[in-house]
Design a protein around this motif. Structure first.
Motif, PDB file in Angstrom:
ATOM      1  N   ASP A  79      -1.974 -11.689   4.238  1.00 47.12           N
ATOM      2  CA  ASP A  79      -0.669 -12.223   3.166  1.00 47.12           C
ATOM      3  C   ASP A  79      -0.322 -13.161   3.962  1.00 47.12           C
ATOM      4  O   ASP A  79      -0.096 -13.718   5.291  1.00 47.12           O
ATOM      5  CB  ASP A  79       0.597 -10.958   3.318  1.00 47.12           C
ATOM      6  N   SER A  80      -1.335 -14.397   2.759  1.00 45.98           N
ATOM      7  CA  SER A  80      -0.700 -16.262   3.723  1.00 45.98           C
ATOM      8  C   SER A  80       0.289 -16.678   3.628  1.00 45.98           C
ATOM      9  O   SER A  80       0.623 -17.495   4.378  1.00 45.98           O
ATOM     10  CB  SER A  80      -2.344 -16.996   3.377  1.00 45.98           C
ATOM     11  N   VAL A  81       1.540 -15.923   2.950  1.00 44.45           N
ATOM     12  CA  VAL A  81       2.311 -16.552   3.289  1.00 44.45           C
ATOM     13  C   VAL A  81       3.289 -16.093   4.484  1.00 44.45           C
ATOM     14  O   VAL A  81       4.021 -16.294   5.405  1.00 44.45           O
ATOM     15  CB  VAL A  81       3.625 -15.722   2.068  1.00 44.45           C
ATOM     16  N   ALA A  82       2.391 -15.593   5.375  1.00 46.40           N
ATOM     17  CA  ALA A  82       2.890 -14.228   6.789  1.00 46.40           C
ATOM     18  C   ALA A  82       2.320 -15.797   7.882  1.00 46.40           C
ATOM     19  O   ALA A  82       3.259 -15.780   8.702  1.00 46.40           O
ATOM     20  CB  ALA A  82       2.077 -13.336   6.841  1.00 46.40           C
ATOM     21  N   THR A 184       5.169  -7.417   1.607  1.00 44.76           N
ATOM     22  CA  THR A 184       3.979  -8.338   1.027  1.00 44.76           C
ATOM     23  C   THR A 184       4.946  -8.914   0.324  1.00 44.76           C
ATOM     24  O   THR A 184       6.128  -9.322  -0.375  1.00 44.76           O
ATOM     25  CB  THR A 184       3.536  -7.917   1.026  1.00 44.76           C
ATOM     26  N   SER A 185       3.850 -10.141  -0.605  1.00 45.92           N
ATOM     27  CA  SER A 185       4.365 -11.011  -1.687  1.00 45.92           C
ATOM     28  C   SER A 185       4.391 -10.577  -2.895  1.00 45.92           C
ATOM     29  O   SER A 185       5.447 -10.723  -3.700  1.00 45.92           O
ATOM     30  CB  SER A 185       3.231 -12.220  -1.427  1.00 45.92           C
ATOM     31  N   ARG A 272       7.258 -17.412  -3.888  1.00 45.74           N
ATOM     32  CA  ARG A 272       6.183 -17.535  -3.431  1.00 45.74           C
ATOM     33  C   ARG A 272       4.991 -17.037  -3.218  1.00 45.74           C
ATOM     34  O   ARG A 272       4.913 -15.917  -3.234  1.00 45.74           O
ATOM     35  CB  ARG A 272       6.109 -18.184  -1.514  1.00 45.74           C
ATOM     36  N   VAL A 273       3.665 -17.361  -4.629  1.00 52.61           N
ATOM     37  CA  VAL A 273       3.104 -16.340  -5.138  1.00 52.61           C
ATOM     38  C   VAL A 273       1.062 -17.420  -3.765  1.00 52.61           C
ATOM     39  O   VAL A 273       0.966 -18.568  -4.356  1.00 52.61           O
ATOM     40  CB  VAL A 273       2.807 -16.796  -6.449  1.00 52.61           C
ATOM     41  N   PRO A 274       1.103 -16.454  -2.734  1.00 48.81           N
ATOM     42  CA  PRO A 274      -0.338 -17.471  -2.802  1.00 48.81           C
ATOM     43  C   PRO A 274      -1.403 -17.579  -2.864  1.00 48.81           C
ATOM     44  O   PRO A 274      -1.700 -16.198  -3.564  1.00 48.81           O
ATOM     45  CB  PRO A 274      -0.176 -15.721  -0.986  1.00 48.81           C
ATOM     46  N   PRO A 275      -2.421 -17.999  -2.382  1.00 46.67           N
ATOM     47  CA  PRO A 275      -3.314 -19.147  -2.612  1.00 46.67           C
ATOM     48  C   PRO A 275      -4.242 -17.064  -3.400  1.00 46.67           C
ATOM     49  O   PRO A 275      -5.191 -17.019  -4.824  1.00 46.67           O
ATOM     50  CB  PRO A 275      -3.968 -19.518  -2.047  1.00 46.67           C
ATOM     51  N   GLU A 276      -4.340 -16.167  -2.754  1.00 50.30           N
ATOM     52  CA  GLU A 276      -5.591 -15.552  -3.077  1.00 50.30           C
ATOM     53  C   GLU A 276      -4.687 -14.314  -4.018  1.00 50.30           C
ATOM     54  O   GLU A 276      -5.676 -13.050  -4.640  1.00 50.30           O
ATOM     55  CB  GLU A 276      -5.354 -14.574  -1.512  1.00 50.30           C
ATOM     56  N   MET A 277      -3.578 -14.615  -3.934  1.00 49.07           N
ATOM     57  CA  MET A 277      -2.978 -13.544  -4.953  1.00 49.07           C
ATOM     58  C   MET A 277      -3.013 -14.468  -6.369  1.00 49.07           C
ATOM     59  O   MET A 277      -2.724 -13.549  -7.254  1.00 49.07           O
ATOM     60  CB  MET A 277      -1.052 -13.701  -4.737  1.00 49.07           C
TER      61      MET A 277
END
Lengths: 453, 302
Positions: A79-82, A184-185, A272-277
């Motif tokens: 999860d790229s927010v992490a 998670t996101s 926040r919505v990470p790019p992969e999401m």
């Protein structure tokens, strides 16, 4: 081969801790060692924690000293927010390479490697099939740094598998996780008063419950599952269905064109919505989970039930928030508990076994029956055969899982008998390997894994 | 098509520990895997493909019934040629995004077939990227035209899939070319049926090519709007988007032909078979179309 001595890399991650707790409870696992660069976040019993990052030299010393036969990598950032892209790359790609280096020596004791990967491997694209199977490549090259990292890490692991055919390498690709303990996101998105969606899209979503994640990881430790496996619960829901089950409204506030700008505005508002999401919110993703189920794994919950449980947790959350103190790891206390002779430790096997686990050993033990004189194995008597009817009932897998609990002379007798009776090559090699391991263990003084009472 | 079947995530040479053939888990076969399909949850509103029974039923009872019974006065022959159990691949002549052909064939099976079988329709993949459309299509039984999707529907889930082997070209036919079948491409639909181990049922539809006759195409407007094709019909574009669904009341006839079985192993042995079976299907549809047209008195009254 069934695992005896397990090294969990990323012990302090949520999954590492959960898996360690699950493995500790299993008596057939001799040793659980966990490494991480940070302190553990959960209270652990007999698991040994070593504070080390992914420096391969150090890892290798631990692996060899403790004769680790199974390495579980539960450390991938999915999860790229992490984490920042840079540290995620460092962790996911460089870390994986180091771990592979640590278990790839000529005489490395590692026989099994389990990687906790993610379905972000597949990405989410317009051209996707409705259900990804493990053999499918992703239709387009990875778009986000995180997907890049996951693809790269998996490639390195597959490369390792090809170079070392005697190592059983499992890659588990997990769908999005839901559960009361994970953040998670997606859980953040679902916790909002209304679930923001992209206008005009109703993506398909598949989730997996946190308990099933731990279950799948320990399933891979317990059984030999060479290959890649998708892990996602049964059922693929549309996001509208998910929102309905959660008791939320859909808020189609993200414009279908200029999605990036819309998400930037949302980001300003704290969502926040990470790019992969992003692409997942547009196209969704479904996994074909049958391959893992065919190996005997059963999911505790379906996707729908997972979402329902999440809904219950979210309703309860305001009342239980902050009720539990977060766990703090105190090295001195842990050292005392682990090593002091004054600590009273329970007998090694105190847990009651499940019926399925009991039958195998029970049959052999009954067969060896100490009192009625049929216990030929125990006497080391090679002239009289071991209890034929009971022993022959056992699967090779059950036999293999028993070997480490037998005395060396029993092992020899068993080997003798197997060679003369059915001579199944798998069983014979397993017995020989077990004997060999005993011999090596006796010959070599060990430092790292000295602690075993 | 190959990628749909290629190995289920095997790692080359990964054999596990010595003796793993005894202790490890054997690779499952296709039949085994079918047992592990997710069960049906009756509480669900959509199925795993995103199909909504409620939306379908609502459409069926209103627009579907009206068009099928009164507007097109559909007549159906040979519905019994569609198997009652197991998968089947229906191959029909032209219909495009604009044509109601797919809906009418699905409705015909629902009305006339003893088991009222549901039909899934693969649609072009780019529609998944179209806002709104991407949301509605799965609800009424459309899936993205990915070989793996067709394979799963046919082989694993034993469903009925409707394809238009004329491909995109079929929808671009002008009015003067109506009922002249376009070439069937490389026989992808035959391969799909063979791999899915289901029979091909050729379907002839008369009437669909008159309900929205295409007099011309506007490639420039197509390029400007990004739509796959912009036709000129009696009602479109001058009536606006409404013109897309304003159909002329032509009489519909649907004829299901005898199923054609294709052996999967035969296809693997001889790729040329794809082409010959494809030609066979095409010939049968064409002959039956001409036969139906021969006996048709009027476009509107049948």
């Amino acid at each position: 081969m069934s695992s005896r001595r397990v090294l969990i890399i990323g012990l302090s991650s949520y999954w590492g801790g959960r898996l360690a707790a699950a493995l500790e409870a299993r008596p057939e696992i001799d040793a659980v060692v966990g490494v991480d660069s940070e302190d553990p976040t959960r209270e652990l019993g007999r698991t040994e924690f070593v504070r080390v990052g992914t420096q391969h030299g150090l890892l290798r010393r631990i692996v060899e000293a403790a004769e680790i036969d199974t390495v579980v990598d539960a450390r991938l950032v999915v999860d790229s927010v992490a984490a920042s892209p840079r540290s995620a790359h460092e962790n996911n790609v460089m870390g994986t390479m180091n771990i592979l280096a640590a278990c790839s020596g000529e005489d490395s004791p590692v026989r099994k490697l389990v990687l906790k990967s993610s379905a972000h491997y597949y990405g989410a694209e317009q051209d996707d099939p409705a259900f990804f199977t493990e053999g499918m490549e992703r239709p387009h090259p990875p778009r986000t740094p995180l997907e890049h990292d996951i693809v790269e890490a998996e490639a390195a692991v597959l490369d390792h598998a090809a170079k070392r055919p005697d190592t059983c390498v499992s890659i588990l690709r997990f769908a999005n996780v839901l559960g009361p303990d994970v953040r998670t996101s997606h859980t953040a998105l679902f916790a909002l008063p209304a679930v923001p969606t992209i206008l005009g899209f109703d993506p398909r979503y598949q989730f997996v419950h946190e308990d099933d994640v731990v279950g799948a990881l320990s399933h891979a430790v317990e059984h030999d599952l060479p290959g890649i496996f998708n892990v996602g619960a049964d059922g693929v829901l549309a996001l509208s269905e998910v929102a309905h089950l959660l008791g939320k409204r859909l808020a189609p506030v993200i414009p279908p064109w200029g999605t990036g700008a819309g998400l930037a505005v949302l980001g300003r508002l704290g969502v926040r919505v990470p790019p992969e999401m992003r692409r997942q919110l547009r196209f969704g993703r479904g996994l074909d989970n049958r391959r893992l189920k065919a190996t005997g794994f059963t999911y505790r919950l379906t996707t729908r039930e997972t979402v329902l449980e999440q809904a219950e947790h979210m309703r309860l959350h305001p009342f239980t928030r902050g009720a539990q103190e977060p766990f703090r790891y105190e090295r001195e206390v842990e050292d005392f508990l682990h090593r002091s002779p004054n600590v009273r430790r329970p007998e090694p096997i105190v847990r009651s076994l499940s019926p399925r686990e009991v039958t195998g050993p029970r049959r052999l033990v009954d067969g060896r029956g100490g009192d009625d004189g049929r216990g030929a194995v125990e006497n080391g008597g090679r002239e009289s055969p071991p209890p034929v009817e009971h022993y022959d009932d056992l699967d090779p897998g059950e036999i293999a899982s028993l070997l480490d609990s037998l005395e060396p002379q029993d092992l020899e007798a068993l080997g003798e008998y197997e060679r003369s009776a059915r001579a199944r090559p798998g069983v014979v090699t397993a017995i020989e390997t077990a004997l060999d391991r005993r011999a090596r263990r006796a010959a070599r003084p060990r430092d790292g894994a000295a602690h075993r009472t | 098509m190959e990628q749909a079947r290629s190995g289920a995530g095997e790692i080359p040479h990964a054999g596990g520990a010595p003796g793993a053939d005894d202790v490890g888990v054997p690779a499952p076969s296709d039949e085994d895997l079918r047992r592990f399909l997710p069960g049906v949850e009756p509480e669900r509103r959509l199925d795993d493909w995103g199909r909504s029974e409620a939306v379908e039923r609502a459409l069926d009872r209103t627009v579907g019934d009206f068009l099928y019974r009164y507007w097109f006065r559909c007549e159906v022959e040979g519905a019994e040629n569609v198997p009652s159990a197991g998968g089947a691949l229906l191959a029909a002549n032209h219909t495009g995004v604009l044509s109601p052909g797919a809906g009418i064939i699905a409705k015909a099976l629902r009305e006339e077939h003893p088991h009222a079988r549901e039909v899934s329709v693969p649609v072009r993949r780019s529609l998944r990227g179209a806002p709104g459309v991407s949301m509605l299509l799965p609800k009424v039984g459309c899936v993205s035209a990915h070989p793996a999707n067709v394979q799963r529907l046919l082989d694993d889930e034993q469903r009925i899939v409707l394809m238009f082997p004329e491909g995109a070209g079929g929808g671009e036919k002008l009015y003067r070319d109506r009922y002249r079948l376009r070439p069937f491409g490389r026989g992808g639909f035959v391969e799909a049926a063979a791999r899915g181990r289901v029979p091909i049922v050729p379907v002839c539809v008369v009437g669909a090519e008159e309900v929205a006759p295409v007099f011309a195409r506007l490639p420039l407007l197509g390029r400007l709007t990004g739509l796959p094709r912009v036709p000129v019909t009696p009602t479109f574009p001058h009536l606006g988007p409404l013109g897309l669904v304003a159909y002329l009341p032509a009489k519909f006839r649907v004829r299901f032909l005898e199923p054609i079985e294709v052996e999967r192993s035969a296809i693997d042995r001889d790729r040329g078979l794809l082409q010959s079976v494809s030609d066979e299907v095409r010939t049968r549809i064409q002959e039956n179309l001409l036969d139906m047209l021969r006996t048709r008195g009027s476009v509107w009254l049948g």
